[in-house]
Write a protein that holds these residues in place. Structure first.
Motif, short mmCIF file in Angstrom:
data_model
loop_
_atom_site.label_atom_id
_atom_site.label_comp_id
_atom_site.label_asym_id
_atom_site.label_seq_id
_atom_site.Cartn_x
_atom_site.Cartn_y
_atom_site.Cartn_z
N SER A 1 0.82 -1.21 0.00
CA SER A 1 0.00 0.00 0.00
C SER A 1 0.86 1.27 0.00
O SER A 1 0.41 2.32 -0.46
N LYS A 2 2.08 1.16 0.50
CA LYS A 2 2.98 2.32 0.56
C LYS A 2 3.37 2.81 -0.82
O LYS A 2 3.67 3.99 -1.01
N LYS B 1 -7.31 10.85 2.68
CA LYS B 1 -5.88 10.90 2.36
C LYS B 1 -4.98 10.60 3.55
O LYS B 1 -3.77 10.44 3.39
N TYR C 1 -5.16 7.92 5.13
CA TYR C 1 -5.03 6.46 5.14
C TYR C 1 -4.61 5.98 3.75
O TYR C 1 -4.81 6.67 2.75
N LYS C 2 -4.01 4.81 3.71
CA LYS C 2 -3.57 4.22 2.46
C LYS C 2 -4.66 3.31 1.89
O LYS C 2 -5.39 2.64 2.63
#
Length: 206
Positions: free
Chosen positions: A66-67, A91, A93-94
């Motif tokens: 997710s990064k 925004k 959170y991923k």
């Protein structure tokens, strides 16, 4: 699955005269053919994604991915549902790419999906949205407490990758007790406009 499609097929009125069978209800016949074609496409899709149960991906691996996930990687699926969720994503959170495991009696399949997060500052409830890249899959929505975000997201992930038989059908039937995570509901992909679908996701959040 065969029994499921049989239950869904519309009844077709026919008339028998000697050895001749005449279909009276041609509209339902056309609908039945369309349903069978769609079912066949779905089975072909599943066959391409059959896996061994030992090949499941871990939650930490998904968090790591997710990064580096970009919006364009999601937009490549050309899904109006996914594109709308990108715009709704908080925004802070991923977006988490996951593998959803679909477990039937003797087979296990995987499909790519994403976990989106919708929330507003003053609301203690966070809404987790699970959207599969397969347009035939309904949207799954969880309401969870903000303070237990990662713990509950991990529980949602664990359920989606569990060996529960026909878990999506169980969710539709409200046969699954997930009260330790929060409340949940299903938003179907149907003929409703994208605006109606979106409203069902954000209702009560603002």
């Amino acid at each position: 699955m065969i029994k499921y499609i049989e239950r869904k097929l519309p009844k077709i009125r026919c008339q028998i005269n000697g050895n001749t069978l005449t279909v009276i209800d041609t509209v339902n016949l056309d609908n039945a053919f369309l349903m069978i074609v769609e079912y066949t496409k779905q089975q072909d899709y599943l066959k391409q994604n059959v896996i061994d149960k030992s090949n499941k991906i871990s939650f930490n691996t998904c968090l790591e991915k997710s990064k580096y996930l970009t919006d364009n990687e999601i937009k490549k699926y050309k899904s109006k549902y996914l594109n709308t969720l990108i715009s709704l994503q908080n925004k802070n959170y991923k977006i988490i790419p996951i593998i959803e495991t679909l477990t039937y009696k003797n087979m296990v399949y995987i499909e790519d999906a994403f976990i989106f997060t919708i929330c507003v500052k003053q609301n203690p409830i966070i809404r987790i949205i699970i959207e599969n890249i397969n347009p035939n899959r309904a949207t799954i929505v969880f309401n969870i407490i903000r303070n237990n975000y990662f713990e509950n997201v991990k529980k949602v992930f664990a359920f989606l990758n569990s060996d529960v038989i026909n878990k999506r059908q169980e969710l539709h039937n409200k046969s699954v007790d997930l009260s330790d995570i929060g409340t949940y509901y299903i938003v179907n992909h149907n003929d409703d406009s994208i605006h109606k679908w979106t409203f069902k996701l954000i209702k009560g959040m603002l």
